[in-house]
Design an enzyme around this catalytic site. Sequence first.
Site, short mmCIF file in Angstrom:
data_model
loop_
_atom_site.label_atom_id
_atom_site.label_comp_id
_atom_site.label_asym_id
_atom_site.label_seq_id
_atom_site.Cartn_x
_atom_site.Cartn_y
_atom_site.Cartn_z
N HIS A 358 0.97 -1.14 -0.01
CA HIS A 358 0.27 -0.01 -0.06
C HIS A 358 0.98 1.26 0.03
O HIS A 358 2.04 1.18 0.47
CB HIS A 358 -0.91 -0.10 1.40
N ASP A 435 3.14 -4.84 8.05
CA ASP A 435 1.89 -3.79 8.01
C ASP A 435 0.78 -4.97 8.20
O ASP A 435 0.43 -5.86 7.17
CB ASP A 435 1.89 -3.23 6.72
N GLN A 438 -4.47 -5.23 6.77
CA GLN A 438 -5.21 -5.88 6.26
C GLN A 438 -5.52 -7.44 6.78
O GLN A 438 -6.14 -8.29 6.12
CB GLN A 438 -5.09 -6.30 4.46
N LYS A 461 -10.30 -0.84 10.49
CA LYS A 461 -10.20 -2.06 9.63
C LYS A 461 -10.84 -3.35 10.40
O LYS A 461 -10.89 -4.44 9.78
CB LYS A 461 -8.97 -2.24 8.75
N CYS A 599 -4.68 2.54 -3.54
CA CYS A 599 -3.62 3.19 -2.92
C CYS A 599 -2.43 1.98 -3.18
O CYS A 599 -1.71 2.08 -2.08
CB CYS A 599 -3.91 3.51 -1.44
#
Length: 638
Positions: A358, A435, A438, A461, A599
């Site tokens: 991202h 990261d 997600q 999220k 993104c």
Amino acid sequence: MSTNINNDNLPSPQELEALANQLFKAGPGGFLSELPSQKGADIFSIAPDISLFNTSAPVNAPAQQAPPSTIGGGGISPSAVNQGNAVNLQDPQTSFADPNLSSQSPSLSPATGYSQPAFGGQLPVQLNGDYESYLKKTDLIPDVLLRQNFGVEQLSAAPQDLFHLPYQQDQHFDTELKKVLEQISTSAPGSSGIFNGAPTTTAVPFYFLNDTHGLPAVKADKAQPSKAGISGIITPPFDVNIIRRDFPILQEQVNGKQLVWLDNAATTQKPKQVIDRISYFYKHENSNIHRAAHELAARATDAYEGARKKVQQFLNAGSINEIIFVRGATEAINLVAKSWGDQNLNAGDEIIVSHLEHHANIVPWQQLAAKKSLKIKVIPVDDDGQVLIDEYVKLLGPRTKLVSFTQVSNALGTVTPAAQIVQLAHLAGAKVLVDGAQSVSHMPVDVRALDADWFVFSGHKVFGPTGIGVLYGKEYLLNETQPWQGGGNMIKDVTFEHTQYHDAPGRFEAGTGNIADAVGLGAAIDYVTRLGMPLIAQYEHYLLVYATQLLKEVKGIRLIGTAPEKASVLSFVLDGYKTEDVGAALNQQGIAVRSGHHCAQPILRRFGVESTVRPSLAFYNTCAEIDLLVNTLHSLKR
Ligand code: PLP
């Protein structure tokens, strides 16, 4: 031993009670001194309380009501198998309780030749709210009752006994979805996907739950309550229809149709437990934290620090000091770049990211690279969107100081072999940032098992509020790093000549933070923990397989991101249509998907496209919603 009045050689109720009391007294930590006398009551007559899902609410907050007996929503119900029924989706009498959802499905006879629903079969009927009797049938009931009625926080079983790997916890949706998947793999003409037309008789593996990628599995530290222990112990049966009732927005009408939320990779919807918790905070606890000697300051501080503890347990971090509240994943990555990165990286040093990233995990490193003359290297991916580990190994070298990569791609859904990437980076002497924006909402995450130096995610999220997120960092590393922002709250002592900082987490939380939303995030974590992250992963995995198989049958579709190890995301382009037109057509049916570059322009360009349509799933989505999506695409193609 005396016998009961029936003289059937069974112990009497009084004796059983005495035995139970002995057992409880002997229990670890003496967690119950005595079984509360039921005075002849059948303990199974105690109605299960759905407020079990609402432990984030303060004790004096109003309890949630148990669900009424008819549950709305659509799709597969875990208990449908119990009822032994199957219904035709086109029959409003016997199909989903939600008339909007079933009636808005276009009645199609698509070019592929099968009729609605898209796989041409029948979904099992929904549960009709027989939650109580379902609960009674499960082994979970004693734990549930202990939790609800006796306030037991944690039973002392070994973590490995509590961690229910898929298929160890027998969930009914499992059987049902497998049956449906079998049906689509044999009935859909031209089926050429995951099952290659063969019936699915074996379990679909859950790669990411046991994903050591050839590396030794890292054992959870028994001294700490592991996330698995917390979620595994009291996981109630997973029922999407009941779960959907917790999300008021799922009843929203859009363009005259019931909302179908398939934009979960952008943000997730919030259960009422989260909404109510934030409201409760402002009604009863609101104050600034840490700094006042009054009751509300104590309440607000307790609520905020309590949320930190929940995050620690959710990630299985070693200490609450390793949890820093930030605005979101973007701010967390910027924090690391602008503090640790700026302080530790020098000209010629190298940062490795993957092609999947991202923009939030590209731009801050580019800014740092420009400032400090660093080099950025990129791990390539194959045509399915999987990172190429061999190529990654070639990029690692003595100048590699940082590897920063995503655990799940937001554009393709690829699940990366995170533990392996971390371990290889450490062997090269580099630090690693993962990261998790997600991943946290789709699979269990254990930062200690992963051994990441930093791990970031955003609250919104994972069914929590916007404006709050988390940076996890190893404690020693956080304390070695100078703060990036200065101000109140983060200092031990200030003179005009000198400032002494707090240790982590305080040193990275300058100023007044987003207190209420941190508390809301705590409630969201409670919510998913109650559902059980392994079960969420299991259910979503089947939904993803179901959706993938059906999407493949849409004429002119090209799926972007076909890795075997994926979570939530289904990116595609449709021949002859702009992605925004597909998004608009779906919107007409009330279906919310993202269309655009997400993104993540570099990875889309790797596949020769500038944008895709991106439905993305969460645990409240259903097979019926996927049918509606697929059927709308079929009708577009006609
Ligand atoms: N990383 C990934 C993989 C994402 O998908 C996103 C958001 O979509 C981010 C980082 C940035 O998250 P946020 O905008 O919440 O800071």
